[in-house]
Design a protein around this motif. Structure first.
Motif, PDB file in Angstrom:
ATOM      1  N   TYR A  61      -0.158   8.972  -5.446  1.00  0.00           N
ATOM      2  CA  TYR A  61       0.931   9.770  -4.875  1.00  0.00           C
ATOM      3  C   TYR A  61       2.133   8.879  -4.545  1.00  0.00           C
ATOM      4  O   TYR A  61       3.286   9.209  -4.878  1.00  0.00           O
ATOM      5  CB  TYR A  61       0.455  10.482  -3.607  1.00  0.00           C
ATOM      6  CG  TYR A  61       1.572  11.137  -2.827  1.00  0.00           C
ATOM      7  CD1 TYR A  61       2.044  12.398  -3.186  1.00  0.00           C
ATOM      8  CD2 TYR A  61       2.172  10.492  -1.739  1.00  0.00           C
ATOM      9  CE1 TYR A  61       3.087  12.997  -2.488  1.00  0.00           C
ATOM     10  CE2 TYR A  61       3.203  11.084  -1.039  1.00  0.00           C
ATOM     11  CZ  TYR A  61       3.657  12.333  -1.414  1.00  0.00           C
ATOM     12  OH  TYR A  61       4.685  12.922  -0.718  1.00  0.00           O
ATOM     13  N   THR A 117      -0.959  13.756  -7.692  1.00  0.00           N
ATOM     14  CA  THR A 117      -1.388  14.482  -6.477  1.00  0.00           C
ATOM     15  C   THR A 117      -0.201  15.071  -5.721  1.00  0.00           C
ATOM     16  O   THR A 117       0.005  14.829  -4.532  1.00  0.00           O
ATOM     17  CB  THR A 117      -2.223  13.593  -5.542  1.00  0.00           C
ATOM     18  OG1 THR A 117      -1.457  12.434  -5.173  1.00  0.00           O
ATOM     19  CG2 THR A 117      -3.507  13.147  -6.214  1.00  0.00           C
ATOM     20  N   ASP A 130      -1.685   4.220  -3.632  1.00  0.00           N
ATOM     21  CA  ASP A 130      -2.209   5.541  -3.990  1.00  0.00           C
ATOM     22  C   ASP A 130      -1.317   6.103  -5.097  1.00  0.00           C
ATOM     23  O   ASP A 130      -0.117   5.811  -5.162  1.00  0.00           O
ATOM     24  CB  ASP A 130      -2.189   6.469  -2.769  1.00  0.00           C
ATOM     25  CG  ASP A 130      -2.827   7.810  -3.075  1.00  0.00           C
ATOM     26  OD1 ASP A 130      -4.055   7.913  -2.962  1.00  0.00           O
ATOM     27  OD2 ASP A 130      -2.082   8.748  -3.433  1.00  0.00           O
ATOM     28  N   ASN A 182       0.831  -1.216   0.000  1.00  0.00           N
ATOM     29  CA  ASN A 182       0.000   0.000   0.000  1.00  0.00           C
ATOM     30  C   ASN A 182       0.862   1.261   0.000  1.00  0.00           C
ATOM     31  O   ASN A 182       0.496   2.278  -0.604  1.00  0.00           O
ATOM     32  CB  ASN A 182      -0.924   0.003   1.223  1.00  0.00           C
ATOM     33  CG  ASN A 182      -2.012  -1.053   1.144  1.00  0.00           C
ATOM     34  OD1 ASN A 182      -2.369  -1.494   0.047  1.00  0.00           O
ATOM     35  ND2 ASN A 182      -2.538  -1.471   2.288  1.00  0.00           N
TER      36      ASN A 182
END
Length: 348
Positions: free
Chosen positions: A49, A185, A47, A42
């Motif tokens: 980012y 992001t 994500d 993870n």
């Protein structure tokens, strides 16, 4: 079993063994390996980012790995990638700060400056090796410290902007892109990954498809045979070190022009050059292998940052796993013997 298949399986098995032993260490230490590896995944790919950060981390690893691998292919052990990386970083930032030019000129000029700085720094041990047979490992290790303290001195006395760091580079020398930052992001990902991929292709093409590359590889296989074949061994030794240093210098430029946009006084070595050794070893000293090896190490480094928060596992355990992977790669002779025995049993 073919040599090609064995060379592919060996690093894969080394990675698996490193993960397995790392899992055992977690269990013995009272940590949940499932939670740890979930947090690791993870933290690297959970994500957009984090994925951007992984790509940013992978970029200098690829180039440092190429620097080490290129020298390896010519029979040299360039331990000085860290120093060449540092001087390349400074050279790129200096050009980025000192000049204000159109981007189409400024950015390539800063990268070329890093290449030249890294190449010149590697030229010294190359020359000493070729002319006086001074072992490159000793010289390059010493030059790492010389590079670190010389660069720190220059920053403190010549480029200091009041906070033990240089000024910010001009936007015209930056590898960052608002589009990429918005896409990820606001990660620190930049266009350097494209340069790193291009350098993988350059190394492959140079070594495998050119006459000069054939000479370099011939020197790496057997210097005496290359000499008797009419090749200039000394010239090729120096050239290989310069090219290796140029790759390391570009890696430094990725940090100066992309990740940070400046250079600060270094409290110690960055570790990128030394990680390049592990990347090259795991990648089998090939351009494609270095790319995938850097991707693994970059993912582990960034993913490890989430392990203490999500799983309560110290991120240092990832460093242990990386060390184990390198250990098993270094012990690849044992893995090859086992693979050969299995293949012989399969034939019977």
């Amino acid at each position: 079993m073919s040599k090609r298949l064995r060379s592919i399986l060996t690093p894969i098995i080394a990675v698996l063994l490193g993960i397995i032993v790392g899992t055992i260490i977690m269990l013995v230490s009272g940590y949940n390996p499932v939670d740890a590896y979930t947090a690791l995944w993870n933290g690297a790919f959970g994500d957009v980012y984090y994925t951007g950060e992984v790509i940013r981390q992978v970029t200098p690893y690829i180039l440092a790995g190429l620097a080490v691998a290129f020298a390896f292919r010519v029979g040299l052990f360039n331990i000085g990638v860290e120093g060449q990386f540092i001087v390349g970083w400074l050279a790129a930032v200096w050009v980025g700060v000192a000049f204000d030019l159109p981007k189409v000129i400024h950015l390539p000029l800063a990268i070329i400056a890093a290449m030249v700085a890294g190449g010149l720094w590697a030229f010294i041990p190359g020359l000493l090796k070729a002319r006086f047979r001074v072992h490159e490992v000793i010289v390059t290790i010493m030059m790492n410290y010389t590079a670190l303290h010389t660069v720190n001195y220059i920053i403190r006395t010549k480029l200091n902007q009041g906070s033990a760091k240089t000024g910010m580079i001009h936007e015209s020398a930056s590898l960052r892109s608002p589009w990429l930052q918005e896409l990820t992001t606001h990660s620190t990902m930049h266009w350097g990954i494209m340069i790193a991929i291009a350098c993988c292709f350059i190394m492959w093409f140079l070594l495998e498809k050119t006459t000069r590359g054939f000479e370099l590889r011939a020197v790496g296989f057997n210097q005496d045979a290359a000499h008797y074949a009419g090749m200039s061994v000394n010239k090729n030794i120096i050239l290989s070190m310069v090219i290796s240093g140029a790759f390391a210098g570009i890696a430094g430029a990725m940090e100066g022009l992309g990740t940070f946009g400046y250079m600060a006084v270094q409290g110690g070595f960055t570790g990128v050059g030394f990680n390049g050794i592990a990347v090259a070893l795991l990648g089998g000293n090939t351009a494609l292998g270095v790319f995938f090896s850097a991707l693994l190490f970059g993912s582990l480094k960034i993913g490890a940052l989430s392990m203490p928060l999500e799983a309560g596992v110290p991120k240092e355990l990832v460093d242990i796993i990386i060390a184990l992977i390198v250990f098993f790669v270094a012990s690849s002779y044992i893995i090859r013997v086992v693979l050969d025995r299995f293949s012989k049993k399969g034939v019977k």
